[in-house]
Scaffold this active site. Structure first.
Site, PDB file in Angstrom:
ATOM      1  N   GLU A 170      -1.642 -79.687 -39.694  1.00 18.63           N
ATOM      2  CA  GLU A 170      -0.739 -78.718 -39.055  1.00 18.63           C
ATOM      3  C   GLU A 170       0.722 -79.129 -39.200  1.00 18.63           C
ATOM      4  OE1 GLU A 170      -2.444 -78.017 -35.115  1.00 18.63           O
ATOM      5  OE2 GLU A 170      -3.742 -76.516 -35.983  1.00 18.63           O
ATOM      6  N   GLU A 196     -10.339 -75.397 -39.360  1.00 17.16           N
ATOM      7  CA  GLU A 196     -10.496 -75.377 -37.902  1.00 17.16           C
ATOM      8  C   GLU A 196     -10.619 -73.936 -37.472  1.00 17.16           C
ATOM      9  OE1 GLU A 196      -7.659 -77.399 -35.372  1.00 17.16           O
ATOM     10  OE2 GLU A 196      -7.552 -79.093 -36.748  1.00 17.16           O
TER      11      GLU A 196
HETATM   12  P1  P53 Z   1      -6.829 -77.816 -28.379  1.00 18.67           P
HETATM   13  C1  P53 Z   1      -2.052 -75.798 -30.618  1.00 18.67           C
HETATM   14  C2  P53 Z   1      -2.246 -74.567 -31.199  1.00 18.67           C
HETATM   15  C3  P53 Z   1      -3.091 -74.448 -32.297  1.00 18.67           C
HETATM   16  C4  P53 Z   1      -3.727 -75.562 -32.810  1.00 18.67           C
HETATM   17  O1  P53 Z   1      -6.545 -77.319 -29.857  1.00 18.67           O
HETATM   18  C5  P53 Z   1      -3.521 -76.789 -32.238  1.00 18.67           C
HETATM   19  C6  P53 Z   1      -2.670 -76.922 -31.149  1.00 18.67           C
HETATM   20  C7  P53 Z   1      -2.427 -78.237 -30.524  1.00 18.67           C
HETATM   21  O2  P53 Z   1      -3.073 -78.258 -29.302  1.00 18.67           O
HETATM   22  O3  P53 Z   1      -4.059 -77.920 -32.709  1.00 18.67           O
HETATM   23  C8  P53 Z   1      -5.257 -77.924 -33.444  1.00 18.67           C
HETATM   24  O4  P53 Z   1      -7.595 -79.096 -28.514  1.00 18.67           O
HETATM   25  C9  P53 Z   1      -5.435 -79.374 -33.804  1.00 18.67           C
HETATM   26  C10 P53 Z   1      -6.644 -80.006 -33.180  1.00 18.67           C
HETATM   27  C11 P53 Z   1      -6.898 -79.371 -31.820  1.00 18.67           C
HETATM   28  C12 P53 Z   1      -7.250 -77.915 -32.050  1.00 18.67           C
HETATM   29  O5  P53 Z   1      -6.204 -77.245 -32.720  1.00 18.67           O
HETATM   30  O6  P53 Z   1      -5.504 -77.983 -27.778  1.00 18.67           O
HETATM   31  O7  P53 Z   1      -5.428 -79.611 -35.193  1.00 18.67           O
HETATM   32  O8  P53 Z   1      -6.440 -81.387 -33.120  1.00 18.67           O
HETATM   33  O9  P53 Z   1      -7.863 -80.011 -31.061  1.00 18.67           O
HETATM   34  C13 P53 Z   1      -7.582 -77.173 -30.779  1.00 18.67           C
HETATM   35  O10 P53 Z   1      -7.641 -76.749 -27.731  1.00 18.67           O
END
Ligand code: P53
Length: 476
Positions: free
Chosen positions: A175, A375
């Site tokens: 990211e 993801e």
């Molecule tokens: P969590 C914010 C918005 C979109 C993706 O996020 C993000 C984030 C950061 O929080 O991060 C990615 O765990 C990231 C992962 C993360 C996942 O999204 O906040 O690459 O490490 O766990 C989900 O719900």
């Protein structure tokens, strides 16, 4: 046309969210080790002193460090063909600037990748997932310092050399485009002034920020160049957080604001990493804001020679933009305004599978390189009842996104090569530091205070996903 035969069906993890063992095996401290837990309403804090009684969830994670053999065997039973995971930079170079890599760290990941191989799982490895060595922030001011570029490249080369033959798919920076927001000054760029109490909300000198981002681009490009030299089989991708947004109204000014936001947050970093040069809108924006970056002709050549082989991205939700709207909100970094036509998760993220199809089309038309969704998933509260977790909401979410990918391939001709849903098993949430926000196919008995047996229990969604993979998408 169905999913391609060699489609990389899988799931994802990140070292700092699952490994634990933060100070074992010679590992140094990372940025993530300085983050407290929070919640949807209470931001995580970034603290310098680890001895003030705060709880740091990364220190124990979900104990993947000690249980990876059992965990990867479970992933194999689900039928995963790929596993996206990250290497903790500070396990390999504990301080970032060490003269020699840490052999114990190198051996750990060697065992992880060998275990993947034994379970017929293709690893997809992120080199930097919000976990740079803490010492690089305090002693160097992170990527603002050009020396850190060389340190990253040396780390990447160490990994490419050691894992040649075991790993073919690599992602450089997770990211990376959070570096365009104030929020990413710390966890993407490692800027020292961002190391203040509030993890996400920092603002500071824009020239420093974009110079640091430029240095991250260079680190990525130089790693790509080396990675191809060390093993021509290596496929190295970028990783962009997708922030799909729709205009809140058909007002032309809202449509324009939406496009400008997309250009800045979504397209800028992808353009640099896939096309190998800065897009015109970025150059012009820097000029107009008086931001003078130090970009040499040699830098430009490296960006061009270090173009990525494929484009990977995270996709969770979409939002709406109006010219006057606040685009950055607490705990929900890339959210704009709510879309009245979409459902919202307990953490405020809106589910939008059509948006994934739209995103795949936009990306493929823009770049014409293979795409990977690395993801995608639903963070929800799961309950353990009679030793089982029934998560139909997660199955619904994943099914709709698998269907959207199928349409993008079948009807639109998009070249999509893999899908690693978030996450293989429950881990610490990056945004909030909670365990309560669960994404996994496998439940992990652990709570927000760090209590629980750490027992693994496959959820109903893992049975569903097993059948999806076995039928190459047909049974979704
Ligand atoms: P969590 C914010 C918005 C979109 C993706 O996020 C993000 C984030 C950061 O929080 O991060 C990615 O765990 C990231 C992962 C993360 C996942 O999204 O906040 O690459 O490490 O766990 C989900 O719900």
């Amino acid at each position: 046309m169905p999913f391609p035969n060699n489609f990389l069906w899988g799931a994802a993890l990140a070292a700092n969210q699952c490994e634990g063992a933060w100070n074992e095996g010679g590992k140094g401290e990372s940025i993530a080790d300085h983050l407290t837990s929070g919640s949807r309403t209470k931001p995580r804090r970034f603290v310098q002193d680890l001895n003030l009684g705060d709880y740091f969830p990364s220190h124990t994670g979900v104990d993947f460090y000690h249980r990876f053999e059992e965990d990867i065997a479970l992933f194999g039973q689900i039928g995963l063909k790929s596993l996206r995971l990250s290497i903790a930079w500070s396990r390999i170079f504990p301080n970032g600037d060490d003269a020699q890599p840490n052999e114990e760290g190198l051996r750990f990941y060697e065992r992880v990748f060998t275990t993947c191989q034994e379970n017929n799982i293709t690893p997809i490895v992120t080199l930097s997932h919000f976990e740079m060595p803490y010492h690089l922030i305090t002693a160097y001011n992170g990527f603002a310092n050009k020396k850190v570029i060389d340190m990253f490249v040396r780390y990447a080369e160490t990994c490419f050399t050691r894992y040649k033959g075991l790993v073919q798919y690599w992602l450089t920076f997770n990211e990376i485009n959070f570096g365009t927001l104030g929020a990413g000054r710390l966890f993407c760029l490692g800027l020292r002034d961002a190391a203040q109490e509030n993890y996400f909300f920092t603002s500071g000198d824009e020239t420093e920020q974009y110079q640091a981002l430029h240095n991250v681009f260079l680190a990525s490009a130089r790693a790509v160049i080396s990675g191809h030299q060390i093993d021509p089989e290596n496929q190295i991708g970028c990783m962009i957080a997708n922030g799909l947004a729709y205009p809140l109204t058909p007002k032309p000014e809202d449509v324009l604001a939406t496009q400008q936001r997309a250009d800045w947050f979504n397209n800028f970093c992808g353009d640099v990493q896939v096309r190998g040069s800065y897009p015109s809108f970025a150059k012009r924006r820097f000029e107009r804001r008086g931001i003078k970056l130090n970009v040499t002709a040699a830098d430009e050549a490296d960006l061009l020679n270090g173009k990525v082989d494929f484009y990977s991205f995270s996709y969770y939700s979409s939002s709406c933009v109006a010219k006057t709207s606040e685009n950055v909100g607490q705990g929900n970094l890339i959210a704009g305004q709510k879309n009245p036509y979409l459902e919202t998760s307990d953490w405020g993220w809106q589910t939008d599978p059509s948006g994934l199809r739209l995103t795949l089309n936009r990306l493929y038309q823009r770049y014409q390189v293979p795409l990977m969704v690395v993801e995608n998933g639903l963070g929800a509260i799961d309950t353990l009842e009679d030793g089982a977790v029934n998560d139909p909401y997660r199955i619904d979410y994943l099914r709709a996104h698998v269907e959207a990918m199928h349409q993008a391939i079948d009807e639109d001709g998009v070249d999509l090569i893999g899908y690693t849903m978030w996450t293989a098993m429950d881990v610490i949430s990056a945004g909030t530091g909670e365990m309560a926000k669960r994404y996994g196919l496998i439940y992990v008995d652990r709570d927000d205070q760090g209590q629980g047996s750490l027992t693994r229990i496959p959820k109903a969604s893992s049975v569903w996903y097993h059948d999806v993979i076995a039928s190459n998408g047909d049974s979704a």
